[in-house]
Write a protein that holds these residues in place. Sequence first.
Motif, PDB file in Angstrom:
ATOM      1  N   LEU A  62       0.824  -1.203   0.000  1.00 53.44           N
ATOM      2  CA  LEU A  62       0.000   0.000   0.000  1.00 53.44           C
ATOM      3  C   LEU A  62       0.860   1.255   0.000  1.00 53.44           C
ATOM      4  CD1 LEU A  62      -2.272  -1.258   2.890  1.00 53.44           C
ATOM      5  CD2 LEU A  62      -3.063  -0.933   0.533  1.00 53.44           C
ATOM      6  N   LEU A  63       0.472   2.201  -0.836  1.00 50.33           N
ATOM      7  CA  LEU A  63       1.083   3.540  -0.841  1.00 50.33           C
ATOM      8  C   LEU A  63      -0.035   4.555  -0.795  1.00 50.33           C
ATOM      9  CD1 LEU A  63       3.070   5.908  -1.534  1.00 50.33           C
ATOM     10  CD2 LEU A  63       2.791   5.267  -3.944  1.00 50.33           C
ATOM     11  N   ASN A  64       0.047   5.477   0.149  1.00 47.52           N
ATOM     12  CA  ASN A  64      -0.853   6.623   0.119  1.00 47.52           C
ATOM     13  C   ASN A  64      -0.163   7.734  -0.672  1.00 47.52           C
ATOM     14  OD1 ASN A  64      -2.518   8.791   0.452  1.00 47.52           O
ATOM     15  ND2 ASN A  64      -2.418   8.837   2.705  1.00 47.52           N
ATOM     16  N   ALA A  65      -0.536   7.861  -1.949  1.00 48.18           N
ATOM     17  CA  ALA A  65       0.056   8.893  -2.805  1.00 48.18           C
ATOM     18  C   ALA A  65      -0.862  10.112  -2.917  1.00 48.18           C
ATOM     19  CB  ALA A  65       0.351   8.325  -4.192  1.00 48.18           C
ATOM     20  N   SER A  66      -1.799  10.232  -1.980  1.00 43.04           N
ATOM     21  CA  SER A  66      -2.694  11.402  -1.977  1.00 43.04           C
ATOM     22  C   SER A  66      -1.923  12.640  -1.547  1.00 43.04           C
ATOM     23  CB  SER A  66      -3.839  11.180  -0.996  1.00 43.04           C
ATOM     24  OG  SER A  66      -4.479   9.941  -1.234  1.00 43.04           O
ATOM     25  N   ASN A  67      -2.372  13.802  -2.027  1.00 42.73           N
ATOM     26  CA  ASN A  67      -1.722  15.041  -1.629  1.00 42.73           C
ATOM     27  C   ASN A  67      -1.876  15.317  -0.139  1.00 42.73           C
ATOM     28  OD1 ASN A  67      -1.254  15.321  -4.357  1.00 42.73           O
ATOM     29  ND2 ASN A  67      -1.804  17.488  -4.419  1.00 42.73           N
ATOM     30  N   ALA A  68      -3.073  15.152   0.386  1.00 46.22           N
ATOM     31  CA  ALA A  68      -3.330  15.559   1.773  1.00 46.22           C
ATOM     32  C   ALA A  68      -4.211  14.589   2.549  1.00 46.22           C
ATOM     33  CB  ALA A  68      -3.987  16.944   1.798  1.00 46.22           C
ATOM     34  N   ARG A  69      -4.842  13.639   1.871  1.00 41.76           N
ATOM     35  CA  ARG A  69      -5.817  12.795   2.562  1.00 41.76           C
ATOM     36  C   ARG A  69      -5.142  11.709   3.393  1.00 41.76           C
ATOM     37  NH1 ARG A  69     -11.173  11.792   2.389  1.00 41.76           N
ATOM     38  NH2 ARG A  69     -11.539  13.100   0.544  1.00 41.76           N
ATOM     39  N   HIS A  70      -5.647  11.553   4.596  1.00 41.54           N
ATOM     40  CA  HIS A  70      -5.248  10.450   5.470  1.00 41.54           C
ATOM     41  C   HIS A  70      -6.288   9.334   5.378  1.00 41.54           C
ATOM     42  CE1 HIS A  70      -2.089  12.417   8.154  1.00 41.54           C
ATOM     43  NE2 HIS A  70      -2.452  13.377   7.326  1.00 41.54           N
ATOM     44  N   TYR A  71      -5.819   8.137   5.640  1.00 45.81           N
ATOM     45  CA  TYR A  71      -6.707   6.975   5.629  1.00 45.81           C
ATOM     46  C   TYR A  71      -6.538   6.206   6.938  1.00 45.81           C
ATOM     47  CZ  TYR A  71      -6.793   7.999   0.642  1.00 45.81           C
ATOM     48  OH  TYR A  71      -6.943   8.642  -0.568  1.00 45.81           O
ATOM     49  N   ALA A  72      -7.580   5.544   7.347  1.00 43.51           N
ATOM     50  CA  ALA A  72      -7.491   4.534   8.412  1.00 43.51           C
ATOM     51  C   ALA A  72      -8.196   3.320   7.831  1.00 43.51           C
ATOM     52  CB  ALA A  72      -8.154   5.026   9.691  1.00 43.51           C
ATOM     53  N   LEU A  73      -7.377   2.421   7.271  1.00 40.98           N
ATOM     54  CA  LEU A  73      -7.909   1.354   6.424  1.00 40.98           C
ATOM     55  C   LEU A  73      -8.380   0.163   7.246  1.00 40.98           C
ATOM     56  CD1 LEU A  73      -5.196   1.415   3.609  1.00 40.98           C
ATOM     57  CD2 LEU A  73      -7.475   2.489   3.574  1.00 40.98           C
ATOM     58  N   GLU A  74      -9.501  -0.396   6.801  1.00 44.01           N
ATOM     59  CA  GLU A  74     -10.018  -1.636   7.380  1.00 44.01           C
ATOM     60  C   GLU A  74     -10.485  -2.522   6.238  1.00 44.01           C
ATOM     61  OE1 GLU A  74     -13.141  -0.424  10.026  1.00 44.01           O
ATOM     62  OE2 GLU A  74     -11.704   0.092  11.607  1.00 44.01           O
ATOM     63  N   ALA A  75     -10.444  -3.831   6.457  1.00 43.78           N
ATOM     64  CA  ALA A  75     -10.953  -4.802   5.479  1.00 43.78           C
ATOM     65  C   ALA A  75     -12.207  -5.422   6.080  1.00 43.78           C
ATOM     66  CB  ALA A  75      -9.903  -5.869   5.199  1.00 43.78           C
ATOM     67  N   VAL A  76     -13.358  -5.168   5.434  1.00 49.98           N
ATOM     68  CA  VAL A  76     -14.644  -5.535   6.024  1.00 49.98           C
ATOM     69  C   VAL A  76     -15.353  -6.531   5.115  1.00 49.98           C
ATOM     70  CG1 VAL A  76     -16.838  -4.649   6.906  1.00 49.98           C
ATOM     71  CG2 VAL A  76     -14.774  -3.231   7.042  1.00 49.98           C
ATOM     72  N   THR A  77     -15.818  -7.631   5.694  1.00 48.14           N
ATOM     73  CA  THR A  77     -16.518  -8.661   4.915  1.00 48.14           C
ATOM     74  C   THR A  77     -18.004  -8.309   4.775  1.00 48.14           C
ATOM     75  OG1 THR A  77     -17.028  -9.938   6.886  1.00 48.14           O
ATOM     76  CG2 THR A  77     -14.949 -10.446   5.769  1.00 48.14           C
ATOM     77  N   ASP A  78     -18.709  -9.107   3.946  1.00 48.60           N
ATOM     78  CA  ASP A  78     -20.140  -8.871   3.729  1.00 48.60           C
ATOM     79  C   ASP A  78     -20.931  -8.869   5.031  1.00 48.60           C
ATOM     80  OD1 ASP A  78     -20.139  -8.714   0.884  1.00 48.60           O
ATOM     81  OD2 ASP A  78     -19.875 -10.887   0.788  1.00 48.60           O
ATOM     82  N   ASP A  79     -20.511  -9.719   5.972  1.00 48.02           N
ATOM     83  CA  ASP A  79     -21.272  -9.777   7.229  1.00 48.02           C
ATOM     84  C   ASP A  79     -20.678  -8.865   8.305  1.00 48.02           C
ATOM     85  OD1 ASP A  79     -19.007 -11.237   7.630  1.00 48.02           O
ATOM     86  OD2 ASP A  79     -19.996 -13.085   8.258  1.00 48.02           O
ATOM     87  N   GLY A  80     -19.865  -7.904   7.863  1.00 50.02           N
ATOM     88  CA  GLY A  80     -19.432  -6.852   8.778  1.00 50.02           C
ATOM     89  C   GLY A  80     -18.235  -7.205   9.645  1.00 50.02           C
ATOM     90  N   ARG A  81     -17.632  -8.368   9.394  1.00 51.60           N
ATOM     91  CA  ARG A  81     -16.433  -8.688  10.170  1.00 51.60           C
ATOM     92  C   ARG A  81     -15.224  -7.965   9.594  1.00 51.60           C
ATOM     93  NH1 ARG A  81     -14.696 -13.794   9.581  1.00 51.60           N
ATOM     94  NH2 ARG A  81     -16.068 -14.026   7.774  1.00 51.60           N
ATOM     95  N   ARG A  82     -14.301  -7.592  10.476  1.00 48.45           N
ATOM     96  CA  ARG A  82     -13.048  -6.983  10.008  1.00 48.45           C
ATOM     97  C   ARG A  82     -11.964  -8.054   9.950  1.00 48.45           C
ATOM     98  NH1 ARG A  82     -11.610  -2.000  13.607  1.00 48.45           N
ATOM     99  NH2 ARG A  82     -12.675  -3.211  15.207  1.00 48.45           N
ATOM    100  N   LEU A  83     -11.340  -8.184   8.789  1.00 49.92           N
ATOM    101  CA  LEU A  83     -10.233  -9.129   8.648  1.00 49.92           C
ATOM    102  C   LEU A  83      -8.955  -8.494   9.186  1.00 49.92           C
ATOM    103  CD1 LEU A  83     -10.798 -10.500   5.023  1.00 49.92           C
ATOM    104  CD2 LEU A  83     -11.605 -11.463   7.197  1.00 49.92           C
TER     105      LEU A  83
END
Length: 556
Positions: free
Chosen positions: A323-344
């Motif tokens: 992963l690379l955040n190549a955005s000029n100014a935006r921050h991210y807090a990334l999560e991986a979420v399944t169809d049933d709402g679980r976070r991997l």
Amino acid sequence: MPEDFETRTAAPGPSDPRPLGLTRRQILGIGGAFGLLTTAGLASAAALARRPAATGAELRSTAALPPPFRTPLPLPAVLRPVATDGAADRYEITQREASAEILPGLRTRLWTYGGTFPGPTIESRRGRPVTVTHRNELPVPTVVHLHGGRTPAASDGYPTDLVLPAAWPDPAAGPDAHAMAGMPGMARDAQGMADPRAVTSRLTRDYTFPNDQRPALLWYHDHRMDFTAPAIWRGLAGLHIVRDDTEDSLGLPAGPRELPLMITDRAFTADGSLHYPSLDPTLRERPGVREPYLAGVLGDVILVNGAPWPVHETDAARHRLRLLNASNARHYALEAVTDDGRRLDLVQIGSDQGLLAAPVTHRTLPMAPAERHDVVIDFAPVPTGGLVRIVNRLGTGRTRDVMAFRVARPAADDSRIPPVLATDLPDWRRQDAVRVRDFSFRAGRMNGGHGWLIGGKPFDPARTDVTVGLGDTEVWRLVADVHHPVHLHLTGFRVLTRGGRPPLPHDAGLKDTVSLRPGESAEIITRFDGYRGRYLFHCHNAEHEDMGMMANLEVV
Ligand SMILES: [Cu+2]
């Protein structure tokens, strides 16, 4: 860390720009007028207590936007060398205008490396030098910087080391002009600031990267004085990967299960053009952005590898996401979420400068501009046909979605995540430091207007801010008013403390960019080895960088 990733839900104001879930007043922390910041500083106790999710203002697209997770994820092409021998590889990249269909049915004019956004990926091996001949066929000067590269100063892309297009006037031209293209010259920035040490060239320049460094995901992008932010926004960014045999032997997911993901945000006008609030849209003379965007430009369309909210079909197996955040100014807090709402789990195996000592498991992974995270995600528990959405907890509405993976089929998986990933991380200790320095990153006055300052000063290429001895270890204490992702050229560093406390889990490993959040301080430690010469450190909020937030680092 709950307060760190809290998402504000205040209703967007009626006017453009729409701050990210905050009123503009809240983002600024004090009164709405930017001028006030410069006298009062931004770090009011109230602002710190609230810790806004973003620094910047969001542009709204007027183009019709596609639904999420329909566009296939593109993978940037790997560039083929034009020549290769026992000692080195040579590449050629032409910087030129091109158009691409980013939004369905619309063409977007871009500034590109080699005709695509992202530019082509350079695959390199540790210790094997690469020379890239860049040819500038764009209408303005350019500068190439390899972010994270341990690069000799002449190839590091100093902001005034311009590659001039054929028709551009000689920047040294003036009453006492004598320098020729390719010779040291008094390059002047858009405000007439002179740099006696600039080395400009006409049309082409060779950049040599020794790749004598830990395997890592690096990226190359434009670094032109005063105009970096709009140039990256228009498309001047690409990936450069360094590998070695040790990393290859670890058994990490590889081949089609290793995916580079360049995340950016952009905004589009109704005809598909990129929307950006430049004061001078030709990017020839007057730098800067319109007043509401001085804190940073955010787009409302999330692109991954240049595609809006893409989807990628995968095996039900482990994948390595680079992963690379190549955005000029935006921050991210990334999560991986399944169809049933679980976070991997997002199992982080590497950071900016390569592998961690040991894996670190996250459910939420923060990313500031220019940071890289190397993450393994296991899709094995996801049923066939299931969708795993990658979401940004700091986003609102459509900017909450980033991309998705569609788990298409069961699959065998012989990959592994070793409990020990690397044993070569530097173990610099505080007592090794020959010096401790303090730097503030704050709003201030510059050229009679708003600027962003380091240690109270706007960038001046002719002033040496910091002189370090080659091989010296130093501790730097950094403090910020709003979000400032601080980046050092030449050398990686380790985060010693954050806010006076131990670093956060995602600060692990060897970094080259540390994300300071509003009112936050951090201590970093590094050893300045590699090469002598003139380098930089700066904020990697690209708009801040263009408005003064850089400083010179001279290695002697
Ligand atoms: Cu900044």
